[in-house]
Design a protein around this motif. Sequence first.
Motif, PDB file in Angstrom:
ATOM      1  N   LEU A  57       0.832  -1.200   0.000  1.00 33.04           N
ATOM      2  CA  LEU A  57       0.000   0.000   0.000  1.00 33.04           C
ATOM      3  C   LEU A  57       0.873   1.259   0.000  1.00 33.04           C
ATOM      4  N   LEU A  58       1.958   1.259   0.755  1.00 32.78           N
ATOM      5  CA  LEU A  58       2.883   2.401   0.752  1.00 32.78           C
ATOM      6  C   LEU A  58       3.452   2.621  -0.650  1.00 32.78           C
ATOM      7  N   MET A  59       3.772   1.526  -1.344  1.00 34.27           N
ATOM      8  CA  MET A  59       4.303   1.632  -2.704  1.00 34.27           C
ATOM      9  C   MET A  59       3.242   2.192  -3.658  1.00 34.27           C
ATOM     10  N   GLN A  60       2.001   1.743  -3.506  1.00 26.44           N
ATOM     11  CA  GLN A  60       0.910   2.258  -4.351  1.00 26.44           C
ATOM     12  C   GLN A  60       0.700   3.756  -4.112  1.00 26.44           C
ATOM     13  N   GLN A  61       0.781   4.174  -2.857  1.00 28.03           N
ATOM     14  CA  GLN A  61       0.614   5.590  -2.533  1.00 28.03           C
ATOM     15  C   GLN A  61       1.739   6.415  -3.143  1.00 28.03           C
ATOM     16  N   ALA A  62       2.963   5.901  -3.099  1.00 27.64           N
ATOM     17  CA  ALA A  62       4.096   6.607  -3.708  1.00 27.64           C
ATOM     18  C   ALA A  62       3.869   6.768  -5.204  1.00 27.64           C
ATOM     19  N   ASN A  63       3.383   5.715  -5.860  1.00 27.75           N
ATOM     20  CA  ASN A  63       3.135   5.776  -7.296  1.00 27.75           C
ATOM     21  C   ASN A  63       2.028   6.774  -7.631  1.00 27.75           C
TER      22      ASN A  63
ATOM     23  N   HIS B 121       1.549   9.560  -6.115  1.00 29.44           N
ATOM     24  CA  HIS B 121       2.115  10.908  -5.960  1.00 29.44           C
ATOM     25  C   HIS B 121       3.144  11.247  -7.034  1.00 29.44           C
ATOM     26  N   VAL B 122       3.957  10.268  -7.428  1.00 31.69           N
ATOM     27  CA  VAL B 122       4.962  10.449  -8.487  1.00 31.69           C
ATOM     28  C   VAL B 122       4.892   9.203  -9.363  1.00 31.69           C
ATOM     29  N   PRO B 123       4.070   9.224 -10.413  1.00 33.40           N
ATOM     30  CA  PRO B 123       3.797   8.019 -11.187  1.00 33.40           C
ATOM     31  C   PRO B 123       4.997   7.460 -11.963  1.00 33.40           C
ATOM     32  N   LYS B 124       5.136   6.144 -11.889  1.00 30.68           N
ATOM     33  CA  LYS B 124       6.147   5.423 -12.669  1.00 30.68           C
ATOM     34  C   LYS B 124       5.879   5.675 -14.146  1.00 30.68           C
TER      35      LYS B 124
ATOM     36  N   GLY C  70      10.512   3.831 -10.872  1.00 32.91           N
ATOM     37  CA  GLY C  70       9.722   3.102  -9.887  1.00 32.91           C
ATOM     38  C   GLY C  70       9.917   3.694  -8.516  1.00 32.91           C
ATOM     39  N   HIS C  71       9.646   2.867  -7.514  1.00 30.87           N
ATOM     40  CA  HIS C  71       9.672   3.331  -6.134  1.00 30.87           C
ATOM     41  C   HIS C  71      10.303   2.282  -5.241  1.00 30.87           C
ATOM     42  N   ALA C  72      10.736   2.712  -4.079  1.00 31.55           N
ATOM     43  CA  ALA C  72      11.316   1.813  -3.082  1.00 31.55           C
ATOM     44  C   ALA C  72      10.975   2.377  -1.712  1.00 31.55           C
ATOM     45  N   LEU C  73      11.170   1.558  -0.705  1.00 33.47           N
ATOM     46  CA  LEU C  73      10.985   2.001   0.677  1.00 33.47           C
ATOM     47  C   LEU C  73      12.344   1.988   1.357  1.00 33.47           C
ATOM     48  N   ARG C  74      12.667   3.098   2.020  1.00 27.11           N
ATOM     49  CA  ARG C  74      13.913   3.151   2.784  1.00 27.11           C
ATOM     50  C   ARG C  74      13.727   2.253   3.998  1.00 27.11           C
ATOM     51  N   GLU C  75      14.604   1.309   4.197  1.00 28.36           N
ATOM     52  CA  GLU C  75      14.419   0.256   5.192  1.00 28.36           C
ATOM     53  C   GLU C  75      14.233   0.776   6.608  1.00 28.36           C
ATOM     54  N   TYR C  76      15.045   1.730   7.036  1.00 29.01           N
ATOM     55  CA  TYR C  76      15.037   2.075   8.459  1.00 29.01           C
ATOM     56  C   TYR C  76      13.833   2.894   8.906  1.00 29.01           C
ATOM     57  N   ASP C  77      13.183   3.614   7.968  1.00 33.05           N
ATOM     58  CA  ASP C  77      12.022   4.410   8.404  1.00 33.05           C
ATOM     59  C   ASP C  77      10.822   4.277   7.463  1.00 33.05           C
ATOM     60  N   LEU C  78      10.968   3.440   6.443  1.00 39.36           N
ATOM     61  CA  LEU C  78       9.909   3.186   5.460  1.00 39.36           C
ATOM     62  C   LEU C  78       9.490   4.429   4.676  1.00 39.36           C
ATOM     63  N   ALA C  79      10.390   5.414   4.584  1.00 40.14           N
ATOM     64  CA  ALA C  79      10.113   6.581   3.736  1.00 40.14           C
ATOM     65  C   ALA C  79      10.035   6.115   2.286  1.00 40.14           C
ATOM     66  N   SER C  80       9.103   6.706   1.533  1.00 42.18           N
ATOM     67  CA  SER C  80       8.964   6.376   0.117  1.00 42.18           C
ATOM     68  C   SER C  80      10.057   7.065  -0.675  1.00 42.18           C
ATOM     69  N   LEU C  81      10.738   6.296  -1.517  1.00 43.24           N
ATOM     70  CA  LEU C  81      11.786   6.814  -2.386  1.00 43.24           C
ATOM     71  C   LEU C  81      11.324   6.715  -3.837  1.00 43.24           C
ATOM     72  N   VAL C  82      11.753   7.667  -4.636  1.00 42.51           N
ATOM     73  CA  VAL C  82      11.484   7.650  -6.073  1.00 42.51           C
ATOM     74  C   VAL C  82      12.787   7.253  -6.758  1.00 42.51           C
ATOM     75  N   LEU C  83      12.701   6.269  -7.659  1.00 44.59           N
ATOM     76  CA  LEU C  83      13.851   5.830  -8.448  1.00 44.59           C
ATOM     77  C   LEU C  83      13.724   6.464  -9.824  1.00 44.59           C
ATOM     78  N   TYR C  84      14.769   7.170 -10.256  1.00 40.26           N
ATOM     79  CA  TYR C  84      14.690   7.886 -11.529  1.00 40.26           C
ATOM     80  C   TYR C  84      16.041   7.880 -12.217  1.00 40.26           C
ATOM     81  N   ALA C  85      16.025   8.044 -13.535  1.00 39.77           N
ATOM     82  CA  ALA C  85      17.254   8.030 -14.328  1.00 39.77           C
ATOM     83  C   ALA C  85      17.129   9.062 -15.443  1.00 39.77           C
TER      84      ALA C  85
ATOM     85  N   LEU D 158      10.420  10.879  -1.780  1.00 44.25           N
ATOM     86  CA  LEU D 158       9.289  11.373  -2.559  1.00 44.25           C
ATOM     87  C   LEU D 158       9.028  12.850  -2.296  1.00 44.25           C
ATOM     88  N   THR D 159       9.079  13.264  -1.034  1.00 48.15           N
ATOM     89  CA  THR D 159       8.804  14.671  -0.704  1.00 48.15           C
ATOM     90  C   THR D 159       9.817  15.600  -1.366  1.00 48.15           C
TER      91      THR D 159
END
Length: 86
Positions: A14-20, A22-25, A42-57, A70-71
């Motif tokens: 659900l956290l991954m869906q919410q990230a998508n 906000h910033v769509p793949k 795509g997106h990832a979750l930072r392990e230690y605090d579950l912050a949503s990360l955006v993966l981009y190139a 994401l923020t």
Amino acid sequence: AKSMRRETQDELYLLMQQANAHVPKGRVIRHVKSGDKYMVYGHALREYDLASLVLYAPVFGPVVVFSRPLTEVRSRFVLADGVDWE
């Protein structure tokens, strides 16, 4: 802050869906200062605090994948097509 209990796979998904949402793949984003364009991979979750990360190139050149919270992406990038963030 991360709670003592461990999140379920469904909660993490659900956290991954919410990230998508906000910033769509697949969208192209533009860095406000540099003007450089990037594809959201795509997106990832930072392990230690579950912050949503955006993966981009970068759209052009070698594929080098970066990640940012994401923020931070929403404050330092805009959608390249000129549409505002939802």
